[in-house]
Scaffold this motif. Structure first.
Motif, PDB file in Angstrom:
ATOM      1  N   LEU A  13       0.825  -1.208   0.000  1.00 13.52           N
ATOM      2  CA  LEU A  13       0.000   0.000   0.000  1.00 13.52           C
ATOM      3  C   LEU A  13       0.857   1.255   0.000  1.00 13.52           C
ATOM      4  CD1 LEU A  13      -2.978   0.994   0.203  1.00 13.52           C
ATOM      5  CD2 LEU A  13      -2.650   1.070   2.676  1.00 13.52           C
ATOM      6  N   VAL A  14       1.847   1.288   0.898  1.00 11.99           N
ATOM      7  CA  VAL A  14       2.707   2.468   1.005  1.00 11.99           C
ATOM      8  C   VAL A  14       3.579   2.617  -0.235  1.00 11.99           C
ATOM      9  CG1 VAL A  14       4.578   3.521   2.317  1.00 11.99           C
ATOM     10  CG2 VAL A  14       2.691   2.404   3.513  1.00 11.99           C
ATOM     11  N   ARG A  15       4.141   1.505  -0.704  1.00 10.65           N
ATOM     12  CA  ARG A  15       5.029   1.560  -1.870  1.00 10.65           C
ATOM     13  C   ARG A  15       4.290   2.079  -3.094  1.00 10.65           C
ATOM     14  NH1 ARG A  15       6.674  -1.685  -6.239  1.00 10.65           N
ATOM     15  NH2 ARG A  15       8.929  -1.679  -6.633  1.00 10.65           N
ATOM     16  N   ASN A  16       3.078   1.612  -3.279  1.00 11.97           N
ATOM     17  CA  ASN A  16       2.325   2.025  -4.458  1.00 11.97           C
ATOM     18  C   ASN A  16       1.654   3.376  -4.278  1.00 11.97           C
ATOM     19  OD1 ASN A  16       3.008  -0.413  -5.660  1.00 11.97           O
ATOM     20  ND2 ASN A  16       1.191  -1.447  -4.874  1.00 11.97           N
ATOM     21  N   ALA A  17       1.560   3.853  -3.030  1.00  9.06           N
ATOM     22  CA  ALA A  17       0.988   5.165  -2.778  1.00  9.06           C
ATOM     23  C   ALA A  17       2.015   6.280  -2.942  1.00  9.06           C
ATOM     24  CB  ALA A  17       0.393   5.217  -1.372  1.00  9.06           C
ATOM     25  N   VAL A  18       3.291   5.922  -2.983  1.00 10.80           N
ATOM     26  CA  VAL A  18       4.335   6.922  -3.202  1.00 10.80           C
ATOM     27  C   VAL A  18       4.142   7.540  -4.585  1.00 10.80           C
ATOM     28  CG1 VAL A  18       6.811   7.269  -3.516  1.00 10.80           C
ATOM     29  CG2 VAL A  18       5.980   5.795  -1.672  1.00 10.80           C
TER      30      VAL A  18
ATOM     31  N   LEU B 158      11.197   4.346   2.660  1.00  9.53           N
ATOM     32  CA  LEU B 158      11.664   5.735   2.725  1.00  9.53           C
ATOM     33  C   LEU B 158      12.485   6.076   1.485  1.00  9.53           C
ATOM     34  CD1 LEU B 158      11.800   8.285   4.502  1.00  9.53           C
ATOM     35  CD2 LEU B 158      13.894   7.359   5.505  1.00  9.53           C
ATOM     36  N   GLY B 159      13.286   5.118   1.019  1.00  6.79           N
ATOM     37  CA  GLY B 159      14.063   5.343  -0.192  1.00  6.79           C
ATOM     38  C   GLY B 159      13.185   5.535  -1.420  1.00  6.79           C
ATOM     39  N   TYR B 160      12.100   4.753  -1.499  1.00  3.03           N
ATOM     40  CA  TYR B 160      11.190   4.900  -2.643  1.00  3.03           C
ATOM     41  C   TYR B 160      10.565   6.293  -2.676  1.00  3.03           C
ATOM     42  CZ  TYR B 160      11.465  -0.196  -2.745  1.00  3.03           C
ATOM     43  OH  TYR B 160      11.905  -1.486  -2.799  1.00  3.03           O
TER      44      TYR B 160
ATOM     45  N   MET C  11      14.944   2.034  -6.488  1.00  3.03           N
ATOM     46  CA  MET C  11      16.038   2.258  -5.529  1.00  3.03           C
ATOM     47  C   MET C  11      15.459   2.381  -4.126  1.00  3.03           C
ATOM     48  SD  MET C  11      19.214   2.836  -4.641  1.00  3.03           S
ATOM     49  CE  MET C  11      20.284   3.348  -6.005  1.00  3.03           C
ATOM     50  N   PRO C  12      15.839   1.499  -3.195  1.00  5.47           N
ATOM     51  CA  PRO C  12      16.789   0.390  -3.330  1.00  5.47           C
ATOM     52  C   PRO C  12      16.110  -0.864  -3.870  1.00  5.47           C
ATOM     53  CG  PRO C  12      16.029   0.531  -1.075  1.00  5.47           C
ATOM     54  CD  PRO C  12      15.383   1.682  -1.794  1.00  5.47           C
TER      55      PRO C  12
END
Length: 329
Positions: A75-80, A166-168, A212-213
Motif C-alpha cells: 500500500l505504502v510503496r504504491n501510494a508513493v 523511505l528510499g522509494y 532504488m533500493p
C-alpha cells in the motif's frame, strides 16, 4: 544453597556447613543488595525487558503479522507518487555515474542474456516468483528449526523493508527498461511473462518508479546470510550464498535494476541488522536456538538432544537383567 560437609567419627557421620559455604555466608550477609524496582515503573521495565527476550513464535500471530505487513508495504510503496519526470532524471544520473566509473555493464548483460530465449524467460519468472517463495520458505524454516532466533531475524527483514519504503519516497528511480534514449530491452514485455508486476494489467497495480533500493537484493541477501549462518549442511550454505549472487545477475539481465540499486538494498539490510542488534543485544545467529514455551518447557528439547536437567538424572543402566529381576522380587 549452601554446601554440606559430612564428617565421620567412629562410625557416626555428622553433617555441617562446608568450609566454602561457611566462608561465603558472611560475604553474602554483608553484600549490598539492590532492591528491585517496584510499582508502575517496575512493571514497565519488566515488560520492556520481556519484549526484548527471545520467545517462541506463535503461528497464527506470525501469519497475521506477515500478511498485514506485506499489505501495508504494498500500500505504502504504491501510494508513493510516481514522479515520472524525476525518476527518469535520476535514472539518467545513475547511468552517467556508472559510465564514469567504467561499470556500466547492464546493457551488455541485458542483450547477451536476451539472445538466449529459454534463459531470459526463466530469469523473468525467477524475478517474478522466487522473491516471495524463497523468503517465505526461509521464514518457515526459521519458525520450525530456529524458534529462538526467529523474531530477531524477522526484525531484520522488517526493518530493511521499512527503510526501503523511505528510499522509494525520497528517491524515485526508473528502471533501465523504462529509460529514454537507451537500448535496454524490456524482457518481460518482449516475452510476455505472465504474473510479473511489470507486465500487463499488473503494472498498473505497482509503482514502476521504485527501483532504488532493490528489495530483490535486500531480501535475497537476507535469505542467503540467514541460511549461511544457521544451516549445518555445507551444500545448503553454498546455495545460500549463490542465491543473492544469482539474483543480482537476474535483476541486471532483465533490466529491472541498476547494480547501484543492489548497493542500496545492501545498505538497507545493514540497517536492518543494526536495528535487530540494538534491540536484542546480539546478532540473530548468536541467540539461543531453542526457547522455553509458555509452560517453561524448552522448545525442541528432544530434537536438540540437550542434556537432561539436573533434577531429572538419567537412570543408571543395569547390565544384568537377572539381577534386576531378583531385586523386583
Amino acid at each position: 544453597m549452601g554446601e554440606t560437609q559430612v564428617t565421620t567419627h567412629e562410625g557416626r557421620s555428622t553433617a555441617g556447613p562446608s568450609p566454602t559455604a561457611a566462608q561465603a555466608a558472611p560475604e553474602a550477609a554483608t553484600a549490598p543488595t539492590t532492591p528491585p524496582a517496584s510499582g508502575k515503573t517496575g512493571r514497565l521495565l519488566a515488560g520492556f525487558r520481556s519484549l526484548r527476550m527471545p520467545r517462541r513464535p506463535r503461528l497464527w500471530f506470525e501469519i497475521l503479522l506477515i500478511a498485514v505487513s506485506y499489505w501495508l508495504y504494498s500500500l505504502v510503496r504504491n501510494a508513493v507518487p510516481e514522479q515520472k519526470a524525476q525518476a527518469l532524471r535520476n535514472a539518467d544520473w545513475i547511468w552517467s555515474a556508472e559510465k564514469s566509473l567504467g561499470l556500466a555493464f547492464e546493457e551488455t548483460v541485458n542483450h547477451a542474456v536476451n539472445s538466449v530465449t529459454w534463459l531470459i524467460v526463466s530469469m523473468n519468472y525467477y524475478y517474478a516468483t522466487l522473491h516471495f517463495v524463497v523468503t517465505i520458505g526461509v521464514l518457515v524454516w526459521l519458525f520450525r528449526r530456529h524458534p529462538g532466533r526467529y523474531a530477531a531475524t524477522r526484525l531484520v527483514l522488517f526493518a530493511t523493508t521499512a527503510v526501503a519504503l523511505l528510499g522509494y519516497y525520497l528517491y524515485p528511480l526508473a528502471p533501465p527498461r523504462l529509460m529514454n534514449g537507451t537500448n535496454f530491452i524490456d524482457t518481460v514485455l518482449l516475452h510476455e511473462t505472465w504474473g510479473s508486476m511489470a507486465s500487463g494489467n499488473f503494472k498498473n497495480m505497482s509503482n514502476q518508479y521504485a527501483a532504488m533500493p532493490s528489495m530483490h537484493i535486500g531480501w535475497s541477501l537476507w535469505c542467503g546470510l540467514t541460511i549461511f549462518a544457521l544451516a549445518s549442511a555445507p551444500w545448503a550454505r553454498i546455495l545460500g550464498l549463490l542465491y543473492p549472487t544469482l539474483t543480482l545477475v537476474v535483476i541486471v539481465a532483465t533490466a529491472n535494476h541498476f547494480w547501484l540499486d543492489a548497493v542500496g538494498g545492501m545498505a538497507c539490510l545493514a540497517f536492518g541488522y543494526a536495528v535487530s542488534r540494538v534491540w536484542y543485544g546480539s546478532l540473530p545467529h548468536r541467540l539461543p536456538k531453542w526457547v522455553p514455551d509458555r509452560r517453561g518447557r524448552l522448545t525442541g528439547l528432544r530434537a536438540a538432544r540437550l542434556p537432561r536437567p539436573a533434577s531429572e538424572p538419567e537412570p543408571e543402566p543395569n547390565p544384568n537383567p537377572e539381577t534386576a529381576g531378583s531385586r523386583r522380587t
